[in-house]
Design an enzyme around this catalytic site. Structure first.
Site, mmCIF file in Angstrom:
data_model
loop_
_atom_site.group_PDB
_atom_site.id
_atom_site.type_symbol
_atom_site.label_atom_id
_atom_site.label_comp_id
_atom_site.label_asym_id
_atom_site.label_seq_id
_atom_site.Cartn_x
_atom_site.Cartn_y
_atom_site.Cartn_z
ATOM 1 N N LYS A 166 -9.759 1.722 -2.687
ATOM 2 C CA LYS A 166 -10.055 1.241 -1.326
ATOM 3 C C LYS A 166 -11.492 1.597 -0.954
ATOM 4 C CE LYS A 166 -7.601 1.520 3.128
ATOM 5 N NZ LYS A 166 -6.415 2.179 3.723
ATOM 6 N N CYS A 206 -5.742 -3.104 2.519
ATOM 7 C CA CYS A 206 -5.511 -2.898 3.945
ATOM 8 C C CYS A 206 -6.774 -2.969 4.807
ATOM 9 C CB CYS A 206 -4.747 -1.588 4.147
ATOM 10 S SG CYS A 206 -3.814 -1.607 5.694
ATOM 11 N N GLU A 240 0.861 -1.187 0.000
ATOM 12 C CA GLU A 240 0.000 0.000 0.000
ATOM 13 C C GLU A 240 0.896 1.235 0.000
ATOM 14 O OE1 GLU A 240 -2.359 0.575 3.585
ATOM 15 O OE2 GLU A 240 -3.840 1.746 2.480
HETATM 16 O O1 AKG Z 1 -6.962 -1.869 10.022
HETATM 17 C C1 AKG Z 1 -5.908 -1.506 10.521
HETATM 18 O O2 AKG Z 1 -5.625 -1.743 11.689
HETATM 19 C C2 AKG Z 1 -4.894 -0.773 9.728
HETATM 20 C C3 AKG Z 1 -5.446 -0.315 8.420
HETATM 21 C C4 AKG Z 1 -4.529 0.537 7.658
HETATM 22 O O3 AKG Z 1 -3.439 0.838 8.066
HETATM 23 C C5 AKG Z 1 -4.947 1.021 6.357
HETATM 24 O O4 AKG Z 1 -6.078 0.792 5.944
HETATM 25 O O5 AKG Z 1 -4.125 1.640 5.685
#
Ligand code: AKG
Length: 282
Positions: free
Chosen positions: A118, A159, A43
């Site tokens: 996303k 993510c 990411e």
């Molecule tokens: O869900 C999480 O704990 C981290 C998510 C995250 O860092 C993101 O979505 O970029």
């Protein structure tokens, strides 16, 4: 079809976009040389991760007139002849100026085959630990994403999307053999949930799961968890790493999906008379 060799490039991402792209290219080429058929970047691989950076690093995704990162990704895929899940970059939509956190997927010929914005933005508040509000700057995507390969279809999400079981469930029930997540968990939620979520999505759906993080940079404003990991359909860890820059390799034996579904036949035991089949949605 032989096993698919998957490589996760846990890239050390810095503040220089061009340097990030050059470094990503060298790692993708190295992974291909080591036999990888599919390579994943993290990411936000072309910029530091943080809401303060998204606008500055954002690019439009226009293959007819490719910007720096888009050109680099297409060339990386083509020159290494791999399927490339190009992590994510901050995307600026041309017509509206809206920003998204977007993953592009490239064929071994360098063609764009999928684009995932996303869909669940990372807005959390862990008192005394971490507050993050992507929605202050980004808009969410509005569709789920999959792409086809000679080894089968894969779902892709980013993510925080990993926390929503429906995404992987829908992909799996629609025939995907794996879920790929470019991600950047942190030092609070990483040790709590990163591996758990990957194994949970794998065991629920009897598919492969993989998540690719940036390396930890203690001098950055966001401290990524690292630990890029590949999990098999039995929810066993195939390969993982710590938090330093690395390439994680796994040979995915697609027969494991049939094997586990025969051994533990939840696929034929579901009770859609008691609860809805979410894969029928959308
Ligand atoms: O869900 C999480 O704990 C981290 C998510 C995250 O860092 C993101 O979505 O970029």
């Amino acid at each position: 079809m032989t096993a698919l060799r998957l490589a996760l490039v846990q890239l050390a991402v810095g503040a220089q976009k061009t340097a990030n792209l050059v470094s990503a290219r060298s790692k993708v080429l190295a992974a291909a040389k080591a036999g990888a058929n599919m390579v994943v970047l993290p990411e936000c691989f072309n910029s530091p991760y943080g809401t303060q950076y998204f606008s500055q690093y954002a690019e439009e995704i226009d293959t007819a007139s490719p910007s720096e990162s888009i050109k680099a990704l297409s060339e990386m895929a083509r020159d290494s002849k791999v399927f490339l899940v190009g992590g994510s970059i901050p995307e600026r939509e041309k017509s509206t100026g809206d920003l998204f956190n977007t993953c592009t997927v490239w064929s071994p010929e360098g063609e764009l085959v999928a684009k995932h914005r996303k869909v669940h933005l990372f807005d959390i508040d862990f008192p005394g630990k971490i507050v993050f509000k992507e929605s202050e700057v980004l808009k969410p995507g509005n569709s789920l994403t999959e792409f086809s390969t000679p080894w089968g279809k894969f779902g892709v999400a980013i993510c925080y999307d990993m926390r929503f079981p429906e995404v992987a469930m829908i992909a799996a029930r629609r025939g995907c053999v794996g879920m790929i997540y470019p991600g950047a968990f942190n030092q609070t939620t990483g040790p709590l949930h990163w591996e758990l979520l990957l194994r949970a999505r794998a065991v629920d759906n009897q598919i492969f799961t993989a998540a690719c993080s940036p390396a930890l940079d203690r001098s950055a404003t966001y401290h990524a968890w690292g630990h890029s990991t590949i999990v098999d359909p039995y929810a066993r860890i195939v390969a993982t790493t710590s938090d330093a820059e690395d390439i994680v390799y796994g040979d995915l034996d697609l027969d494991l999906i049939g094997n586990v579904r025969q051994a533990v036949p939840v696929y034929s035991q579901r009770r859609f008379d008691l609860y809805p089949d979410v894969s029928a949605a959308g």
